[in-house]
Design a protein around this motif. Structure first.
Motif, PDB file in Angstrom:
ATOM      1  N   MET A  59       0.834  -1.188   0.000  1.00 38.67           N
ATOM      2  CA  MET A  59       0.000   0.000   0.000  1.00 38.67           C
ATOM      3  C   MET A  59       0.878   1.249   0.000  1.00 38.67           C
ATOM      4  N   PRO A  60       0.487   2.259  -0.745  1.00 43.22           N
ATOM      5  CA  PRO A  60       1.262   3.499  -0.792  1.00 43.22           C
ATOM      6  C   PRO A  60       1.125   4.317   0.492  1.00 43.22           C
ATOM      7  N   THR A  61       2.114   5.137   0.725  1.00 35.64           N
ATOM      8  CA  THR A  61       2.113   6.044   1.868  1.00 35.64           C
ATOM      9  C   THR A  61       1.796   7.445   1.378  1.00 35.64           C
ATOM     10  N   TYR A  62       0.863   8.104   2.044  1.00 38.16           N
ATOM     11  CA  TYR A  62       0.464   9.460   1.674  1.00 38.16           C
ATOM     12  C   TYR A  62       0.791  10.419   2.806  1.00 38.16           C
TER      13      TYR A  62
ATOM     14  N   TYR B  91      -0.262  13.619   5.041  1.00 36.92           N
ATOM     15  CA  TYR B  91      -1.422  14.366   5.518  1.00 36.92           C
ATOM     16  C   TYR B  91      -0.936  15.435   6.482  1.00 36.92           C
TER      17      TYR B  91
ATOM     18  N   TYR C  88       1.748  13.999   8.823  1.00 38.05           N
ATOM     19  CA  TYR C  88       1.614  12.574   9.106  1.00 38.05           C
ATOM     20  C   TYR C  88       1.846  11.788   7.819  1.00 38.05           C
ATOM     21  N   GLU C  89       2.438  10.612   7.951  1.00 37.14           N
ATOM     22  CA  GLU C  89       2.541   9.668   6.846  1.00 37.14           C
ATOM     23  C   GLU C  89       1.586   8.523   7.148  1.00 37.14           C
ATOM     24  N   LEU C  90       0.585   8.344   6.320  1.00 36.36           N
ATOM     25  CA  LEU C  90      -0.414   7.312   6.543  1.00 36.36           C
ATOM     26  C   LEU C  90      -0.470   6.376   5.347  1.00 36.36           C
ATOM     27  N   ARG C  91      -0.507   5.082   5.623  1.00 32.02           N
ATOM     28  CA  ARG C  91      -0.665   4.078   4.563  1.00 32.02           C
ATOM     29  C   ARG C  91      -2.141   3.931   4.250  1.00 32.02           C
ATOM     30  N   GLN C  92      -2.407   3.912   2.945  1.00 25.80           N
ATOM     31  CA  GLN C  92      -3.793   3.886   2.519  1.00 25.80           C
ATOM     32  C   GLN C  92      -3.855   3.274   1.131  1.00 25.80           C
ATOM     33  N   SER C  93      -4.910   2.538   0.850  1.00 25.80           N
ATOM     34  CA  SER C  93      -5.096   1.966  -0.471  1.00 25.80           C
ATOM     35  C   SER C  93      -5.332   3.080  -1.491  1.00 25.80           C
TER      36      SER C  93
ATOM     37  N   ARG D 189      -4.929  15.966   2.865  1.00 24.14           N
ATOM     38  CA  ARG D 189      -3.857  15.327   2.102  1.00 24.14           C
ATOM     39  C   ARG D 189      -2.964  16.385   1.470  1.00 24.14           C
TER      40      ARG D 189
END
Length: 91
Positions: A1-4, A6, A15-20, A38
């Motif tokens: 899953m990519p890291t986005y 926020y 913040y770095e959050l993993r999300q589909s 984002r």
């Protein structure tokens, strides 16, 4: 899953959050519930130089014209061999 990335809209904390990729962007942090947005970031890789386009993979002789590139070396070879042939035949 990519890291986005926020950003907290109140404090500016990142913040770095993993999300589909198929999921919608978060509007609140999944653990704390604080409002987030984002952040778009530059990609970490850049393609520069030749070799990244379809026409860069073709041989230069064909793209410039095979006849003109083949005729240039031919006179040089003929003049060298012709000079030694004339010199050998006359002397």
């Amino acid at each position: 899953m990519p890291t986005y990335l926020y950003k907290n809209t109140d404090t500016g904390e990142i913040y770095e959050l993993r999300q589909s990729m198929r999921d919608d962007a978060y509007t609140a942090h999944p653990e704390t519930g604080v409002p987030i947005k984002r952040v778009l970031a530059r990609p970490s890789i850049a393609f520069k130089g030749s070799g990244f386009y379809a026409n860069d993979s073709r041989p230069r002789e064909k793209s410039e014209g095979g006849g003109s590139s083949e005729s240039k070396p031919a006179p040089k070879t003929e003049s060298k061999s012709g000079a030694s042939s004339k010199g050998g035949g006359e002397g």
